[in-house]
Design a protein around this motif. Sequence first.
Motif, PDB file in Angstrom:
ATOM      1  N   ARG A  85      58.246  44.071   0.802  1.00  0.00           N
ATOM      2  CA  ARG A  85      59.148  45.199   1.053  1.00  0.00           C
ATOM      3  C   ARG A  85      60.004  44.935   2.302  1.00  0.00           C
ATOM      4  O   ARG A  85      61.139  45.345   2.384  1.00  0.00           O
ATOM      5  CB  ARG A  85      58.322  46.480   1.221  1.00  0.00           C
ATOM      6  N   ARG A  86      59.420  44.211   3.247  1.00  0.00           N
ATOM      7  CA  ARG A  86      60.133  43.879   4.498  1.00  0.00           C
ATOM      8  C   ARG A  86      60.947  42.592   4.383  1.00  0.00           C
ATOM      9  O   ARG A  86      61.485  42.112   5.369  1.00  0.00           O
ATOM     10  CB  ARG A  86      59.128  43.742   5.640  1.00  0.00           C
ATOM     11  N   GLY A  87      61.017  42.024   3.187  1.00  0.00           N
ATOM     12  CA  GLY A  87      61.851  40.852   2.951  1.00  0.00           C
ATOM     13  C   GLY A  87      61.167  39.511   3.035  1.00  0.00           C
ATOM     14  O   GLY A  87      61.826  38.474   2.944  1.00  0.00           O
ATOM     15  N   ALA A  88      59.859  39.475   3.189  1.00  0.00           N
ATOM     16  CA  ALA A  88      59.153  38.203   3.330  1.00  0.00           C
ATOM     17  C   ALA A  88      59.058  37.459   2.012  1.00  0.00           C
ATOM     18  O   ALA A  88      59.027  38.053   0.936  1.00  0.00           O
ATOM     19  CB  ALA A  88      57.746  38.436   3.885  1.00  0.00           C
ATOM     20  N   ARG A  89      59.007  36.168   2.129  1.00  0.00           N
ATOM     21  CA  ARG A  89      58.770  35.269   1.007  1.00  0.00           C
ATOM     22  C   ARG A  89      57.508  34.471   1.314  1.00  0.00           C
ATOM     23  O   ARG A  89      57.011  34.475   2.427  1.00  0.00           O
ATOM     24  CB  ARG A  89      59.951  34.311   0.818  1.00  0.00           C
ATOM     25  N   ALA A  90      57.041  33.760   0.314  1.00  0.00           N
ATOM     26  CA  ALA A  90      55.842  32.940   0.489  1.00  0.00           C
ATOM     27  C   ALA A  90      56.063  31.896   1.580  1.00  0.00           C
ATOM     28  O   ALA A  90      57.148  31.337   1.710  1.00  0.00           O
ATOM     29  CB  ALA A  90      55.479  32.258  -0.822  1.00  0.00           C
TER      30      ALA A  90
END
Length: 133
Positions: A85-90
Amino acid sequence: MPAPHSGRAWIRPGASRPCSLVVCRGCCCGDARKNPGTDHAGQLRRLREAAAASGGRLAVRTSDCLGPCGQANVVVVQPSTEGRRRGARAAWVGWALDDDCLDDILAWVEAGGPGVAAPPDTLALQMIDAPKR
Protein backbone atom coordinates in the motif's frame (compact mmCIF):
# COMPACT_ATOMS: atom_id res chain seq x y z
CA MET A 1 -18.53 -18.08 -9.42
CA PRO A 2 -14.77 -17.92 -8.68
CA ALA A 3 -12.27 -17.85 -11.51
CA PRO A 4 -10.27 -21.01 -12.19
CA HIS A 5 -7.22 -21.43 -10.00
CA SER A 6 -4.23 -19.76 -11.67
CA GLY A 7 -1.57 -21.06 -9.28
CA ARG A 8 -1.70 -17.87 -7.23
CA ALA A 9 -3.03 -17.71 -3.70
CA TRP A 10 -6.42 -16.06 -3.42
CA ILE A 11 -6.53 -13.12 -1.05
CA ARG A 12 -9.93 -12.11 0.24
CA PRO A 13 -10.78 -8.46 -0.36
CA GLY A 14 -9.80 -6.55 2.75
CA ALA A 15 -7.55 -9.40 3.95
CA SER A 16 -4.04 -8.49 5.00
CA ARG A 17 -1.12 -10.47 3.62
CA PRO A 18 2.02 -10.76 5.78
CA CYS A 19 5.59 -10.26 4.68
CA SER A 20 6.80 -13.38 3.00
CA LEU A 21 10.20 -14.82 2.26
CA VAL A 22 10.86 -16.77 -0.91
CA VAL A 23 13.98 -18.85 -0.34
CA CYS A 24 15.76 -20.10 -3.44
CA ARG A 25 16.68 -23.75 -3.23
CA GLY A 26 17.43 -24.47 -6.88
CA CYS A 27 20.51 -25.44 -8.80
CA CYS A 28 22.96 -23.21 -6.88
CA CYS A 29 21.18 -21.89 -3.80
CA GLY A 30 21.07 -24.48 -1.08
CA ASP A 31 23.86 -26.47 -2.74
CA ALA A 32 26.53 -27.59 -0.28
CA ARG A 33 29.02 -28.01 -3.15
CA LYS A 34 28.75 -24.30 -4.06
CA ASN A 35 28.71 -22.98 -0.46
CA PRO A 36 30.04 -25.81 1.71
CA GLY A 37 30.29 -23.75 4.91
CA THR A 38 26.56 -22.96 5.00
CA ASP A 39 23.98 -25.08 6.83
CA HIS A 40 21.35 -24.81 4.10
CA ALA A 41 18.83 -27.10 5.77
CA GLY A 42 19.36 -25.32 9.09
CA GLN A 43 18.74 -21.94 7.47
CA LEU A 44 15.44 -23.05 6.00
CA ARG A 45 14.43 -24.70 9.28
CA ARG A 46 15.21 -21.47 11.18
CA LEU A 47 13.14 -19.34 8.80
CA ARG A 48 10.21 -21.76 8.97
CA GLU A 49 10.40 -21.78 12.78
CA ALA A 50 10.35 -17.96 12.79
CA ALA A 51 7.28 -18.01 10.52
CA ALA A 52 5.52 -20.51 12.78
CA ALA A 53 6.26 -18.35 15.83
CA SER A 54 5.23 -15.09 14.11
CA GLY A 55 1.50 -15.41 14.68
CA GLY A 56 0.84 -15.04 10.95
CA ARG A 57 3.09 -12.00 10.41
CA LEU A 58 5.57 -13.99 8.27
CA ALA A 59 5.23 -16.67 5.61
CA VAL A 60 8.08 -18.70 4.12
CA ARG A 61 8.15 -20.69 0.92
CA THR A 62 10.81 -22.08 -1.38
CA SER A 63 11.45 -21.75 -5.10
CA ASP A 64 13.33 -24.10 -7.38
CA CYS A 65 15.32 -21.27 -8.96
CA LEU A 66 15.03 -17.50 -8.71
CA GLY A 67 17.76 -16.80 -11.24
CA PRO A 68 20.80 -14.85 -10.00
CA CYS A 69 22.91 -17.96 -9.36
CA GLY A 70 26.15 -15.98 -9.04
CA GLN A 71 24.71 -14.38 -5.89
CA ALA A 72 23.51 -17.56 -4.17
CA ASN A 73 21.87 -17.98 -1.68
CA VAL A 74 19.02 -15.68 -2.69
CA VAL A 75 16.08 -14.70 -0.48
CA VAL A 76 13.29 -12.45 -1.73
CA VAL A 77 11.51 -10.40 0.94
CA GLN A 78 8.01 -9.66 -0.27
CA PRO A 79 6.18 -6.77 1.39
CA SER A 80 3.05 -7.13 3.43
CA THR A 81 -0.23 -5.64 2.28
CA GLU A 82 0.65 -2.48 4.21
CA GLY A 83 4.08 -2.31 2.60
CA ARG A 84 2.54 -2.66 -0.87
CA ARG A 85 0.00 0.00 0.00
CA ARG A 86 2.98 2.29 0.70
CA GLY A 87 4.51 1.48 -2.69
CA ALA A 88 7.05 -1.18 -1.73
CA ARG A 89 8.19 -3.91 -4.06
CA ALA A 90 9.97 -7.16 -3.31
CA ALA A 91 13.55 -6.80 -2.07
CA TRP A 92 16.10 -9.30 -3.35
CA VAL A 93 18.89 -10.31 -0.97
CA GLY A 94 21.94 -12.12 -2.31
CA TRP A 95 24.67 -14.02 -0.53
CA ALA A 96 22.33 -14.99 2.35
CA LEU A 97 24.87 -17.47 3.67
CA ASP A 98 25.15 -16.96 7.42
CA ASP A 99 23.24 -16.40 10.63
CA ASP A 100 24.01 -12.67 10.63
CA CYS A 101 22.18 -12.25 7.33
CA LEU A 102 19.20 -14.28 8.59
CA ASP A 103 19.20 -12.18 11.78
CA ASP A 104 18.99 -9.03 9.66
CA ILE A 105 16.23 -10.41 7.44
CA LEU A 106 14.15 -11.55 10.42
CA ALA A 107 14.68 -8.27 12.30
CA TRP A 108 13.57 -6.33 9.22
CA VAL A 109 10.46 -8.44 8.77
CA GLU A 110 9.67 -8.12 12.50
CA ALA A 111 9.90 -4.31 12.12
CA GLY A 112 7.46 -4.44 9.18
CA GLY A 113 9.63 -5.21 6.17
CA PRO A 114 9.71 -3.43 2.81
CA GLY A 115 7.72 -0.20 2.72
CA VAL A 116 7.18 -0.15 6.48
CA ALA A 117 10.72 -0.21 7.90
CA ALA A 118 14.18 0.45 6.49
CA PRO A 119 16.39 -2.62 6.18
CA PRO A 120 19.42 -2.92 8.45
CA ASP A 121 22.45 -1.24 6.84
CA THR A 122 24.36 -4.49 6.53
CA LEU A 123 21.40 -6.14 4.77
CA ALA A 124 21.06 -3.19 2.38
CA LEU A 125 24.62 -3.96 1.21
CA GLN A 126 23.48 -7.44 0.16
CA MET A 127 20.49 -6.30 -1.91
CA ILE A 128 20.62 -7.23 -5.57
CA ASP A 129 18.57 -6.42 -8.62
CA ALA A 130 15.75 -8.75 -9.57
CA PRO A 131 16.61 -10.63 -12.76
CA LYS A 132 15.14 -9.30 -15.99
CA ARG A 133 12.44 -11.52 -17.38
